[in-house]
Design an enzyme around this catalytic site. Sequence first.
Site, short mmCIF file in Angstrom:
data_model
loop_
_atom_site.label_atom_id
_atom_site.label_comp_id
_atom_site.label_asym_id
_atom_site.label_seq_id
_atom_site.Cartn_x
_atom_site.Cartn_y
_atom_site.Cartn_z
N LYS A 195 22.73 49.21 46.55
CA LYS A 195 23.10 49.68 44.41
C LYS A 195 21.72 49.96 43.84
O LYS A 195 20.87 48.76 43.96
CB LYS A 195 24.03 49.24 43.78
CG LYS A 195 25.87 49.19 44.83
CD LYS A 195 26.51 48.52 44.27
CE LYS A 195 27.68 48.70 45.14
NZ LYS A 195 29.00 47.21 44.10
N HIS A 245 28.69 34.75 43.61
CA HIS A 245 28.99 35.40 42.28
C HIS A 245 28.07 34.43 41.29
O HIS A 245 29.00 34.67 40.08
CB HIS A 245 30.60 35.74 41.98
CG HIS A 245 31.55 36.46 42.42
ND1 HIS A 245 31.99 36.57 43.50
CD2 HIS A 245 30.72 37.40 43.35
CE1 HIS A 245 33.06 36.73 44.78
NE2 HIS A 245 31.99 38.35 44.40
N GLU A 255 26.19 42.13 36.35
CA GLU A 255 24.54 41.49 36.88
C GLU A 255 23.73 41.83 37.12
O GLU A 255 22.39 40.88 36.75
CB GLU A 255 25.75 40.97 38.62
CG GLU A 255 27.26 40.22 38.59
CD GLU A 255 27.38 40.88 40.07
OE1 GLU A 255 27.98 39.48 41.14
OE2 GLU A 255 27.52 42.11 40.61
N GLY A 290 39.38 42.16 38.00
CA GLY A 290 39.97 41.56 36.55
C GLY A 290 39.58 42.26 35.42
O GLY A 290 40.38 42.36 34.84
N GLU A 291 38.89 43.49 35.32
CA GLU A 291 38.94 44.36 34.91
C GLU A 291 39.92 45.68 33.96
O GLU A 291 39.61 46.30 33.03
CB GLU A 291 37.21 44.97 34.22
CG GLU A 291 35.85 43.71 34.19
CD GLU A 291 35.08 44.71 34.58
OE1 GLU A 291 34.78 46.08 34.91
OE2 GLU A 291 33.93 43.60 34.63
N ARG A 333 38.67 39.91 52.96
CA ARG A 333 38.44 38.31 53.54
C ARG A 333 39.28 37.08 53.59
O ARG A 333 40.23 37.77 52.45
CB ARG A 333 37.25 37.47 52.77
CG ARG A 333 35.78 38.08 53.04
CD ARG A 333 34.67 38.07 52.11
NE ARG A 333 34.08 39.12 51.71
CZ ARG A 333 32.95 38.95 50.10
NH1 ARG A 333 32.41 37.13 49.53
NH2 ARG A 333 33.18 39.92 49.78
N HIS A 345 36.45 36.29 38.64
CA HIS A 345 36.37 37.04 38.88
C HIS A 345 36.58 38.05 40.56
O HIS A 345 36.46 37.44 41.52
CB HIS A 345 34.65 37.20 39.20
CG HIS A 345 33.52 38.04 40.17
ND1 HIS A 345 32.77 38.41 39.22
CD2 HIS A 345 33.49 38.40 41.49
CE1 HIS A 345 31.75 39.63 40.27
NE2 HIS A 345 32.94 39.86 40.98
N LEU A 346 37.55 39.03 39.70
CA LEU A 346 38.22 39.56 40.83
C LEU A 346 38.05 41.15 41.11
O LEU A 346 37.60 41.67 40.43
CB LEU A 346 40.06 39.49 40.38
CG LEU A 346 40.44 38.31 39.85
CD1 LEU A 346 41.61 38.44 38.85
CD2 LEU A 346 40.85 37.49 40.50
N ASP A 395 42.25 48.29 48.98
CA ASP A 395 41.79 48.58 47.85
C ASP A 395 43.20 47.98 47.07
O ASP A 395 44.91 48.10 47.15
CB ASP A 395 41.81 49.71 47.52
CG ASP A 395 41.75 50.38 46.38
OD1 ASP A 395 41.72 49.85 45.03
OD2 ASP A 395 40.49 51.58 46.39
N ARG A 450 44.67 48.90 43.74
CA ARG A 450 45.08 50.33 43.70
C ARG A 450 46.23 50.78 44.14
O ARG A 450 46.96 51.07 43.91
CB ARG A 450 44.08 51.02 43.04
CG ARG A 450 43.37 50.57 41.75
CD ARG A 450 42.01 52.05 41.48
NE ARG A 450 40.75 51.38 42.83
CZ ARG A 450 39.65 52.40 43.21
NH1 ARG A 450 39.30 52.77 41.15
NH2 ARG A 450 38.69 52.31 43.93
#
Length: 403
Positions: free
Chosen positions: A16, A181, A379, A330-331, A241, A208-209, A283, A285
């Site tokens: 990234k 994190h 970050e 989280g967001e 994990r 931090h999810l 995922d 979602r």
Amino acid sequence: MTDAVLVLNAGSSSIKFSVFLDKGGEPEFMVGGQIEGLYVAPRFSARDAAGKSIGAREWGEDTGFGHDSGITHLMEFLQRYRDQHRLIAVGHRVVHGGLEFSQPVLLDAQVLAKLEKFVPLAPLHQPHNLSPIRVVAERLPQMPQVACFDTAFHRAQPEIAQAFALPPEITDRGVRRYGFHGLSYEYIASALPGIDAKAAAGRVVVAHLGNGASMCAMHAGKSVASTMGFTAVDGLPMGTRCGSIDPGVMLYLMDELKMDARAIEKLIYKQSGLLGVSGISSDMRTLLASREPRAMLAIDLFVYRIRRELGSLSAALGGLDALVFTGGIGERAVAIRERVCRDAAWLGIEVDPAANLAGGPRISTASSRVPAWVMPTNEELMIARHTRRLIAAPASNVEVKSA
């Protein structure tokens, strides 16, 4: 000509990147994207500050296109900006800084050699974080590079919070709780005073999810305790994990199932968590949209573990003044936030369903004794800030060597 800082975050199969402009104030995001599917089916995508696609490419399967080729392509892509912007430094996310590096550091051969010694502490992350550093050093030997560590923020924790109950001949080798994190938590600590100055000066738990998930207890912006420990597999169950697990399970896997270290590593890092429990997906979602009982079980376990850890971290703080959600889940996961907040009613959190549905930033009622917030993390911006601060002076533009 405007100075620019390149930020790289390399994983096992992706790189990234973000480019920030240095105009004297806060670093300004200009362009970013990623190269994913390295070594398998690489594909490149880039977007500008408005989110518009400005680049895309695919290389096909089994081309041998890896980190070296990815960095070379990225440098060639960025050449289009060379007439307007001058690259002055490259900042890297490095997962592990060990006990030695509690702050970002300018990279040289000696520092890189020290970071390589931490590979056994993060074997699935550290080698890939270091790979682009070597490539950039080869292509741009005069370019300043900065390493920013995921562990550094947690070095402020009390010694007792970092300790394992093991003999010194083990712990003296660096076996302790490090936490991860950290760049995300550092960003939240820097941004929280802007929306809740009172809470920022007090006791806050940040969740931090995401595919990787952890929680951190902070007092006055400093880390006090965290759910991740010696490795990034500890704490909450994550996408693949397992999170916290009785060490006796490892002995059982070795003795009864005859699994070796590599097989166990694959199990706890890549085959467990939401994917392992649901048998469907890593995922969130996908799981939230599913009616399969195992999908619901995976969600229930995820939320339950957050509830447990929130209580533990609040105990470490001696109370709670605010809860902050960040990271992909989280967001964006309204249902997860609502369940976590309702579970935390005993701590004084009263969720506002409408505000939560709208995504915040405040998702608790005006009368809630403890506020709950949603804050996007950044970050990459933290790395850009640290990189700009550490470089002594702008460097002249440097030609990219061909591969």
